[in-house]
Design a protein around this motif. Structure first.
Motif, PDB file in Angstrom:
ATOM      1  N   ILE A 154       0.826  -1.216   0.000  1.00  0.00           N
ATOM      2  CA  ILE A 154       0.000   0.000   0.000  1.00  0.00           C
ATOM      3  C   ILE A 154       0.856   1.261   0.000  1.00  0.00           C
ATOM      4  CG2 ILE A 154      -1.501   1.377   1.510  1.00  0.00           C
ATOM      5  CD1 ILE A 154      -3.172  -0.676   0.220  1.00  0.00           C
ATOM      6  N   GLN A 155       1.910   1.265   0.802  1.00  0.00           N
ATOM      7  CA  GLN A 155       2.726   2.478   0.926  1.00  0.00           C
ATOM      8  C   GLN A 155       3.402   2.822  -0.399  1.00  0.00           C
ATOM      9  OE1 GLN A 155       2.343   0.162   3.190  1.00  0.00           O
ATOM     10  NE2 GLN A 155       2.121   1.104   5.202  1.00  0.00           N
ATOM     11  N   ALA A 156       3.955   1.829  -1.065  1.00  0.00           N
ATOM     12  CA  ALA A 156       4.585   2.071  -2.366  1.00  0.00           C
ATOM     13  C   ALA A 156       3.552   2.530  -3.390  1.00  0.00           C
ATOM     14  CB  ALA A 156       5.290   0.808  -2.851  1.00  0.00           C
TER      15      ALA A 156
ATOM     16  N   SER B 173      -7.086   3.689  -0.542  1.00  0.00           N
ATOM     17  CA  SER B 173      -6.567   2.355  -0.256  1.00  0.00           C
ATOM     18  C   SER B 173      -7.583   1.490   0.458  1.00  0.00           C
ATOM     19  CB  SER B 173      -5.295   2.448   0.590  1.00  0.00           C
ATOM     20  OG  SER B 173      -5.571   2.996   1.867  1.00  0.00           O
ATOM     21  N   VAL B 174      -7.530   0.199   0.135  1.00  0.00           N
ATOM     22  CA  VAL B 174      -8.246  -0.841   0.862  1.00  0.00           C
ATOM     23  C   VAL B 174      -7.188  -1.837   1.299  1.00  0.00           C
ATOM     24  CG1 VAL B 174      -9.821  -2.795   0.642  1.00  0.00           C
ATOM     25  CG2 VAL B 174     -10.464  -0.559  -0.285  1.00  0.00           C
ATOM     26  N   ILE B 175      -7.015  -1.984   2.613  1.00  0.00           N
ATOM     27  CA  ILE B 175      -5.936  -2.812   3.148  1.00  0.00           C
ATOM     28  C   ILE B 175      -6.433  -4.237   3.367  1.00  0.00           C
ATOM     29  CG2 ILE B 175      -4.355  -3.138   5.082  1.00  0.00           C
ATOM     30  CD1 ILE B 175      -4.287  -0.102   5.404  1.00  0.00           C
ATOM     31  N   THR B 176      -5.725  -5.189   2.764  1.00  0.00           N
ATOM     32  CA  THR B 176      -6.120  -6.590   2.838  1.00  0.00           C
ATOM     33  C   THR B 176      -5.342  -7.365   3.896  1.00  0.00           C
ATOM     34  OG1 THR B 176      -4.525  -7.210   1.124  1.00  0.00           O
ATOM     35  CG2 THR B 176      -6.744  -6.587   0.408  1.00  0.00           C
ATOM     36  N   ALA B 177      -4.199  -6.822   4.329  1.00  0.00           N
ATOM     37  CA  ALA B 177      -3.384  -7.481   5.349  1.00  0.00           C
ATOM     38  C   ALA B 177      -2.434  -6.460   5.948  1.00  0.00           C
ATOM     39  CB  ALA B 177      -2.598  -8.648   4.759  1.00  0.00           C
ATOM     40  N   LEU B 178      -2.084  -6.663   7.207  1.00  0.00           N
ATOM     41  CA  LEU B 178      -1.044  -5.869   7.857  1.00  0.00           C
ATOM     42  C   LEU B 178       0.215  -6.723   7.936  1.00  0.00           C
ATOM     43  CD1 LEU B 178      -3.100  -4.506  10.888  1.00  0.00           C
ATOM     44  CD2 LEU B 178      -2.832  -3.459   8.638  1.00  0.00           C
ATOM     45  N   THR B 179       1.360  -6.102   7.657  1.00  0.00           N
ATOM     46  CA  THR B 179       2.606  -6.848   7.817  1.00  0.00           C
ATOM     47  C   THR B 179       3.529  -6.122   8.783  1.00  0.00           C
ATOM     48  OG1 THR B 179       3.853  -5.770   6.022  1.00  0.00           O
ATOM     49  CG2 THR B 179       2.474  -7.661   5.433  1.00  0.00           C
ATOM     50  N   ALA B 180       4.259  -6.900   9.574  1.00  0.00           N
ATOM     51  CA  ALA B 180       5.412  -6.398  10.312  1.00  0.00           C
ATOM     52  C   ALA B 180       6.599  -6.648   9.395  1.00  0.00           C
ATOM     53  CB  ALA B 180       5.567  -7.136  11.636  1.00  0.00           C
TER      54      ALA B 180
ATOM     55  N   ILE C 212       2.487 -11.392   9.603  1.00  0.00           N
ATOM     56  CA  ILE C 212       1.361 -11.014   8.741  1.00  0.00           C
ATOM     57  C   ILE C 212       0.062 -11.187   9.514  1.00  0.00           C
ATOM     58  CG2 ILE C 212       0.075 -11.508   6.628  1.00  0.00           C
ATOM     59  CD1 ILE C 212       2.630 -12.612   5.411  1.00  0.00           C
ATOM     60  N   PHE C 213      -0.815 -10.183   9.443  1.00  0.00           N
ATOM     61  CA  PHE C 213      -2.134 -10.238  10.077  1.00  0.00           C
ATOM     62  C   PHE C 213      -3.171  -9.965   8.998  1.00  0.00           C
ATOM     63  CE2 PHE C 213      -5.783  -8.491  12.327  1.00  0.00           C
ATOM     64  CZ  PHE C 213      -5.922  -9.382  13.388  1.00  0.00           C
ATOM     65  N   ASP C 214      -3.928 -10.997   8.615  1.00  0.00           N
ATOM     66  CA  ASP C 214      -4.906 -10.869   7.538  1.00  0.00           C
ATOM     67  C   ASP C 214      -6.155 -10.123   7.998  1.00  0.00           C
ATOM     68  OD1 ASP C 214      -3.572 -12.212   5.411  1.00  0.00           O
ATOM     69  OD2 ASP C 214      -4.006 -14.134   6.368  1.00  0.00           O
ATOM     70  N   VAL C 215      -6.689  -9.293   7.108  1.00  0.00           N
ATOM     71  CA  VAL C 215      -7.956  -8.604   7.330  1.00  0.00           C
ATOM     72  C   VAL C 215      -9.074  -9.519   6.830  1.00  0.00           C
ATOM     73  CG1 VAL C 215      -9.312  -6.552   6.763  1.00  0.00           C
ATOM     74  CG2 VAL C 215      -6.830  -6.366   7.074  1.00  0.00           C
ATOM     75  N   THR C 216     -10.194  -9.554   7.529  1.00  0.00           N
ATOM     76  CA  THR C 216     -11.293 -10.448   7.141  1.00  0.00           C
ATOM     77  C   THR C 216     -11.926  -9.998   5.822  1.00  0.00           C
ATOM     78  OG1 THR C 216     -12.994  -9.191   8.310  1.00  0.00           O
ATOM     79  CG2 THR C 216     -11.802 -10.887   9.565  1.00  0.00           C
ATOM     80  N   PRO C 217     -12.479 -10.937   5.068  1.00  0.00           N
ATOM     81  CA  PRO C 217     -13.183 -10.560   3.838  1.00  0.00           C
ATOM     82  C   PRO C 217     -14.302  -9.554   4.079  1.00  0.00           C
ATOM     83  CG  PRO C 217     -12.828 -12.929   3.907  1.00  0.00           C
ATOM     84  CD  PRO C 217     -12.416 -12.393   5.252  1.00  0.00           C
ATOM     85  N   GLU C 218     -14.987  -9.701   5.229  1.00  0.00           N
ATOM     86  CA  GLU C 218     -16.098  -8.796   5.534  1.00  0.00           C
ATOM     87  C   GLU C 218     -15.613  -7.360   5.707  1.00  0.00           C
ATOM     88  OE1 GLU C 218     -17.055 -12.886   6.305  1.00  0.00           O
ATOM     89  OE2 GLU C 218     -15.442 -11.637   7.147  1.00  0.00           O
ATOM     90  N   PHE C 219     -14.469  -7.171   6.364  1.00  0.00           N
ATOM     91  CA  PHE C 219     -13.987  -5.809   6.574  1.00  0.00           C
ATOM     92  C   PHE C 219     -13.350  -5.243   5.304  1.00  0.00           C
ATOM     93  CE2 PHE C 219     -11.389  -2.365   8.384  1.00  0.00           C
ATOM     94  CZ  PHE C 219     -12.379  -1.719   9.100  1.00  0.00           C
ATOM     95  N   ILE C 220     -12.789  -6.101   4.484  1.00  0.00           N
ATOM     96  CA  ILE C 220     -12.308  -5.654   3.169  1.00  0.00           C
ATOM     97  C   ILE C 220     -13.482  -5.146   2.344  1.00  0.00           C
ATOM     98  CG2 ILE C 220     -11.300  -6.443   0.990  1.00  0.00           C
ATOM     99  CD1 ILE C 220      -9.567  -8.360   2.716  1.00  0.00           C
ATOM    100  N   ALA C 221     -14.594  -5.893   2.373  1.00  0.00           N
ATOM    101  CA  ALA C 221     -15.793  -5.462   1.646  1.00  0.00           C
ATOM    102  C   ALA C 221     -16.323  -4.148   2.207  1.00  0.00           C
ATOM    103  CB  ALA C 221     -16.866  -6.547   1.720  1.00  0.00           C
ATOM    104  N   ALA C 222     -16.250  -3.966   3.531  1.00  0.00           N
ATOM    105  CA  ALA C 222     -16.701  -2.711   4.146  1.00  0.00           C
ATOM    106  C   ALA C 222     -15.841  -1.536   3.672  1.00  0.00           C
ATOM    107  CB  ALA C 222     -16.651  -2.832   5.662  1.00  0.00           C
TER     108      ALA C 222
END
Length: 272
Positions: A21-23, A37-44, A53-63
């Protein structure tokens, strides 16, 4: 009215700022597009690798998609890594729901180590649900090999043999990135649906190439959002990433593989 060019990235976050996302947002801004942006996962993550890696749920991606599309006139969309089949379906359904016409799919499926990042069911869903909606797909050589279930190409001739099979997956056009080949030049192959074009640039000797694939696909997206025709957007996107790599060593970021310089044309030394 003066319609602002707006681009949307749907991808994972890179806490080190060099990829994902940042790039994407940096490339959008550098090339004159407003970025959402729509964030699908957080990474350290940093220049030395990915620590978590922390995945975002499909429901919150849709939101997130509903929030953006219900309010903001997005012109072009870029998609990066979508880790699960359920996420891919959620994104595909919303792209259909909101009638997205300009779609750049960067099929991020293979880690630098060579390991596959997606399970087989997710790869199948990507090929069935998203690639047929794409204006252009931008696989590198390992990703093209996964999509076609082939060995990674070692020559330009082997790259060329992949173009037609990749087009048959349903996208309007295909850009195969040849950066993994060993040569003095970086050769990409772009098929616009009618004609095959060879795009060549000088290979830059630098270790700071983190985020090159994300940056190229988002550069193309930004240019499409600005109304640039597809062939020209691909060529200008290639020129932009080549320059960003050429200026990468002007940055001093981290202890590992640093990022490309997204703002090489804009940053000036203090006092200028």
């Amino acid at each position: 009215m003066n319609h602002t060019p707006i681009a949307l990235t749907i991808a994972g976050s890179d806490s080190g700022g060099g990829a994902g996302i940042q790039a994407d947002l940096k490339a959008f801004s550098a090339l004159g597009a407003y970025g959402c942006s729509v964030i699908t996962a957080l990474t350290a993550q940093n220049t030395q690798g990915v620590q978590g890696i922390f995945d975002v749920t499909p429901e919150f991606i849709a939101a997130q998609l509903d929030s953006v599309f219900s309010d903001i006139a997005v012109k072009a969309v870029k998609i990066g890594m979508l880790s699960q089949a359920s996420v891919i379906r959620a994104v595909a359904d919303n792209l259909e729901k909101y009638g997205v016409e300009l779609l750049v799919v960067d099929p991020v499926m293979v880690a630098t180590s060579g390991d596959k990042l997606l399970q087989d069911d997710a790869i199948k869903t990507l090929k069935e649900c998203l690639i047929p909606k794409a204006t252009v797909i931008t696989p590198n050589l390992p990703e093209a090999a996964v999509l076609l279930n082939r060995d990674v190409p070692q020559t330009i001739a082997e790259m060329e043999s992949m173009v037609e099979p990749l087009l048959e997956l349903g996208s309007r056009s295909v850009l195969i990135k040849g950066g993994h080949l060993s040569s003095d030049e970086s050769v990409d192959l772009f098929h616009d649906g009618n004609t095959l074009h060879r795009l060549t640039s000088k290979r830059i000797p630098t270790e700071n190439t983190h985020g090159t694939g994300c940056t190229l696909s988002s550069a193309i997206t930004a240019l499409l959002a600005r109304g640039v025709e597809l062939n020209e957007a691909v060529r200008k996107g290639k020129d932009y990433i080549a320059s960003a790599i050429a200026h990468a060593d002007e940055l001093d970021i981290g202890k590992g593989h640093g990022p490309v310089h997204h703002f090489h044309a804009l940053w000036k030394p203090l006092g200028e």
